[in-house]
Enzyme design. Structure first.
Site, mmCIF file in Angstrom:
data_model
loop_
_atom_site.group_PDB
_atom_site.id
_atom_site.type_symbol
_atom_site.label_atom_id
_atom_site.label_comp_id
_atom_site.label_asym_id
_atom_site.label_seq_id
_atom_site.Cartn_x
_atom_site.Cartn_y
_atom_site.Cartn_z
ATOM 1 N N CYS A 93 107.377 -42.037 -15.167
ATOM 2 C CA CYS A 93 106.117 -41.401 -15.547
ATOM 3 C C CYS A 93 105.356 -42.292 -16.520
ATOM 4 O O CYS A 93 105.831 -43.352 -16.931
ATOM 5 C CB CYS A 93 106.355 -40.030 -16.175
ATOM 6 S SG CYS A 93 107.166 -40.103 -17.793
ATOM 7 N N CYS A 125 107.111 -43.219 -19.775
ATOM 8 C CA CYS A 125 108.047 -44.339 -19.632
ATOM 9 C C CYS A 125 107.291 -45.662 -19.729
ATOM 10 O O CYS A 125 107.733 -46.604 -20.405
ATOM 11 C CB CYS A 125 108.755 -44.267 -18.286
ATOM 12 S SG CYS A 125 109.622 -42.723 -17.951
ATOM 13 N N ASP A 159 72.787 -68.696 -7.828
ATOM 14 C CA ASP A 159 72.487 -70.111 -7.759
ATOM 15 C C ASP A 159 72.003 -70.427 -6.330
ATOM 16 O O ASP A 159 72.222 -69.644 -5.403
ATOM 17 C CB ASP A 159 73.756 -70.909 -8.094
ATOM 18 C CG ASP A 159 73.519 -72.406 -8.052
ATOM 19 O OD1 ASP A 159 72.456 -72.839 -8.497
ATOM 20 O OD2 ASP A 159 74.410 -73.124 -7.543
ATOM 21 N N ASP A 180 78.904 -71.498 -8.061
ATOM 22 C CA ASP A 180 79.954 -72.274 -7.399
ATOM 23 C C ASP A 180 81.216 -72.397 -8.234
ATOM 24 O O ASP A 180 82.175 -73.011 -7.814
ATOM 25 C CB ASP A 180 79.438 -73.662 -7.008
ATOM 26 C CG ASP A 180 79.018 -74.505 -8.209
ATOM 27 O OD1 ASP A 180 79.302 -74.102 -9.362
ATOM 28 O OD2 ASP A 180 78.407 -75.561 -8.001
ATOM 29 N N ASP A 228 78.302 -73.841 -12.615
ATOM 30 C CA ASP A 228 77.748 -72.628 -13.201
ATOM 31 C C ASP A 228 78.753 -71.911 -14.096
ATOM 32 O O ASP A 228 78.623 -70.712 -14.348
ATOM 33 C CB ASP A 228 77.293 -71.674 -12.088
ATOM 34 C CG ASP A 228 76.220 -72.299 -11.213
ATOM 35 O OD1 ASP A 228 75.256 -72.847 -11.761
ATOM 36 O OD2 ASP A 228 76.361 -72.255 -9.976
#
Length: 810
Positions: free
Chosen positions: A19, A22, A471, A686, A690
């Site tokens: 759960c 845990c 771009d 790219d 960039d």
């Protein structure tokens, strides 16, 4: 967007978690280990991802997990996902068998309990009492005439056997948690069933004592059995749902080949067809080995084609639906399928460095990441079980007082039943799974479609985007420009051949698409200079072998070009930013090249010539931009190119907002300006040129271009160049956050309504009590419902309606 780091990451498989509580305990235990920067525990995959700034002793991490009451181990070498999934696949059939046995035991206990229920004036369990009344006319008289005490002992044995043999892990997990002074969902179930069993056992061995004190000697053995049976059924359904949710990661693992055909070739020989081959395990293959791949074989590793030509099915790796043709000099990736021709490859990446292994690793890490929405659930889960224990104790006390004061002497049976219902119905699992389940399914499905999303935080940020900055070169366009013309200036002091040689020598040291176009133009055997403008016949030249030129002081100017010293001359090659004044008239673009990108060549600060480069718009760009507009994500073109080159591309794509002639720093400023204006901005570039803009944007989408995916900039990698992946990523992000909110809302509402109902708030006015058995069924179904809701993300969003008709993304 978060910046890329070089932190050390260790992955462990964790056993024993059931759960959200845990998960929190394991995470806190790992974070307490010296040197750990952060820890993220995945309840879905039973893994833990530990980040540190330096390598850690894995034994210390494993010891920390074991000291918290759970077990841990290093994953199998093939990948962290294998052990978790293999463990689930082995456990599920066993769990299903135990569930079936518990349900059969519960049905038998129900039948045997009929005489006891009918002999009792009242029942603490309204569900069982109602069932007894409904089924009593159907029961054979011989069953109804059985004496009570033997039935109690038979029921006691059935309940004890169910506790010890069908669901022993519940009690061992609760005991481990208690030893380490913690609690989890097993604690509430164990306390509830042990309390019911202890009360029933006392009534079984000493019913006279109960009668002497005016108390009903009711037993709850059948309730204990059904509670455990429904809990096991819920876990079995949950395990099946988990397997479906993590199927994408297993799907990538299935793409791995176990062996490869190693070629043995004599030095300087190119006789690939007759070279002997040896079938070896993939682990024995090293970089630069020669590998043969036959038609129908899965390509075992990343490599470079040395011989052959074939169609390659890359859909399972990139989402690209159509096969692509690959031939000599092309790169291929492991996991793809060779369709129709034999190939000989030189291995370039094997094992953990291959593209497939990187994708598996990144997807596993992304699915283990913590989304911001998960933090609220984590805080609630950390205090959930102690709060429920306190509420159950308070409920028992209140009902015990109400039932035994003001002239009432009802005993403690009803108080105990209601307290057990409170313990059983409370479920932290639904809250703990609400966000991770949605993220796991969503990221896996996105990866199968060609989108590698690097975590839940990136997903949440992408969902809020309202502006998309793109771009141009390599993003909107194909990124494979070619030189359409080369024009000399009238004042040129060097011949065309010399200028071409100098330009190509410098551009060979650059990876920019325009640089590659210049080199390709130089290597073309056709000289096309002013002849292209005047209409003269192009001049063909023979292939030449010039000695290499000495190049010194080469500097790349991002967004501008490059400078270098070559043969003693200062060379500059790039856009108009390199010019100190307007270009001479003969270097202006002719009318037929008005949309081209000019690259000016200067020697010793004197303009010598210009290259005119053209690039093609990607076929999917108009459809992608139309879909972005449909999603109310405003597209903006940010390019370093001149306005004359950018405008036609933008117009063809359907973009009206253009910012041109931008340096990388100016792209960064443009994104900051949009953010200052209140926009949530995603940048698509790219991934290299960039990188700064991608880092500044709220979400960065990069066109994957290299072999090291982990070092690529961007929150989201587009694994193939279909621009419709951009609107698809936004759709997936928005759907995922919607499902996460639904899951969290359901988990909260379930507990806010379920716990008060179990506590009996409706009893004073409506005389309605919630049976512990119904509480167990509701608790089991709560987490299953969250997983089932998350599994809806396995279906891709419906294609957006636009005027552009292209085949759908698969």
């Amino acid at each position: 967007m978060t910046e890329q780091t070089l932190d050390d990451v260790t992955v462990l498989t964790v056993k024993g978690m059931t759960c959200a509580s845990c998960q929190i305990h394991v995470q806190h235990a790992l974070e307490a280990v010296p040197g750990v920067a952060s820890a993220s525990v995945n309840l879905m995959a039973h893994t833990a991802q530990v980040t540190s700034t330096s390598p850690l002793d894995t034994n210390a991490l494993i010891t920390a997990v074991r000291n918290s009451g759970y077990d841990a181990a290093l994953p199998a070498p093939a990948g962290a996902s294998h052990s978790a999934h293999d463990h689930d696949s082995m456990e599920t059939p066993h769990l299903g068998l135990r569930t079936l046995v518990a349900l059969l035991a519960g049905a038998l206990a129900m039948l045997l309990s009929m005489p006891l229920m009918m002999s009792s004036i009242t029942s603490s369990d309204p569900l069982l009492h109602a069932l007894a009344n409904a089924l009593a006319p159907l029961m054979p008289s011989i069953l109804m005439d059985l004496p009570a005490q033997p039935i109690r002992w038979i029921l006691c044995a059935l309940a004890l056997a169910t506790m010890l043999f069908a669901a022993p892990e519940i009690y061992t997990a609760a005991w481990r948690a208690a030893r380490h002074r913690s609690t989890n969902m097993n604690t509430t179930v164990a306390l509830g069933t042990i309390a019911a069993f202890a009360s029933s056992f006392a009534a079984t061995i000493a019913p006279a004592i109960f009668t002497r004190h005016g108390l009903a000697s009711d037993v709850y053995y059948e309730a204990v059995i059904f509670i455990l049976a429904f809990l096991l059924a819920g876990r079995w359904l949950e395990a099946r749902a988990r397997a479906r949710a993590t199927s994408a990661l297993r799907g990538f693992a299935k793409l791995e080949s176990s062996d490869a055909r190693l070629l043995t070739l004599a030095p300087d020989s190119a006789d690939y067809s007759n070279a002997p081959e040896t079938l070896l395990p993939l682990s024995a293959i090293e970089p630069n080995d020669l590998i043969r791949v036959l038609p129908g074989d899965r390509i075992p590793l990343d490599g470079l084609i040395l011989h052959g030509r074939s169609s390659i099915d890359e859909s399972m790796l990139t989402g690209e639906p159509l096969p692509v043709t690959r031939s000599i000099g092309d790169k291929v990736s492991g996991g793809t399928l060779n369709l129709d021709g034999p190939l000989v490859l030189r291995a370039t990446a094997v094992g953990a460095t291959s593209t497939l292994a990187q994708m598996q690793r990144l997807l596993s890490q992304a699915q283990s990441s913590r989304a911001p929405m998960q933090r609220l659930a984590d805080r609630a889960s950390a205090i959930f079980v102690p709060t429920v224990l306190a509420l159950a104790a308070l409920t028992f006390a209140v009902w015990a007082i109400v039932e035994n004061t003001n002239g009432h002497h009802e005993g403690f049976a009803r108080a105990l039943s209601i307290a057990i219902a409170v313990l059983i119905i409370a479920c932290p699992c639904a809250m703990g799974l609400a966000v991770p389940a949605a993220i796991t399914v969503s990221l896996g499905r996105a990866a199968q479609s060609g989108l590698l999303i690097k975590g839940g935080e990136a997903l949440e940020r992408l969902a809020t985007v309202d502006t998309i900055a793109l771009d141009k070169t390599g993003t909107l366009t194909e990124g494979r420009p070619h030189i359409a013309a080369f024009v000399l200036a009238r004042t040129a002091t060097f011949p065309a051949e010399t200028l071409l040689t100098y330009a190509a020598a410098a551009e060979r040291l650059s990876t920019h698409p325009l640089a590659q176009a210049v080199v390709a133009y130089y290597e073309n055997p056709v000289i096309s200079t002013e002849a292209q403008r005047s209409g003269e016949t192009p001049v063909f030249r023979p292939e030449r072998h010039e000695p290499p030129l000495s190049i010194e002081d080469l500097i790349t100017l991002p967004g501008t070009g490059l400078t270098a010293t070559i043969a003693g001359h200062k060379l500059a090659l790039g856009n108009a930013a390199l010019l100190t004044s307007a270009p001479p008239p003969e270097l202006l673009a002719p009318s037929n090249l008005a949309n081209s990108t000019p690259l000016y060549l200067l020697l010793n600060n004197i303009p010598q010539a210009v290259f005119f480069a053209t690039d093609e718009l990607r076929l999917t760009a108009p459809a992608a931009i139309a879909q972005l507009n449909t999603l109310h994500a405003h597209p903006v073109l940010l390019t370093g190119d001149i306005a004359a080159s950018a405008a036609p591309i933008a117009q063809a794509a359907g973009i009206t907002d253009i910012q041109s002639h931008l340096l990388p720093a100016e792209k960064l400023a443009a994104i900051r300006t949009l953010q200052t204006a209140g926009h949530s901005v995603a940048m698509v570039g790219d991934g290299i040129n960039d990188a700064a803009a991608l880092a500044q944007a709220d979400a960065g989408l990069a066109m994957a271009s290299g072999s090291d995916l982990a070092r690529e900039a961007g929150d989201i990698l587009l694994l193939h160049h279909d621009l419709r992946l951009i609107p698809l990523s936004i759709q997936i992000a928005r759907r995922t956050t919607h499902i996460m909110r639904q899951n969290l809302g359901w988990a909260v509402v379930y507990n806010l309504i379920g716990i008060p109902l179990a506590a009996g708030v409706l009893y004073p006015h409506f005389h309605i009590l919630l049976s512990p058995i119904l509480a167990s069924a509701a608790m089991a179904l709560s987490s299953v419902s969250v997983l089932a809701n998350s599994l809806r993300l396995r279906r891709l969003p419906k294609p957006l309606a636009t005027n552009h008709s292209l085949s759908a993304i698969h």
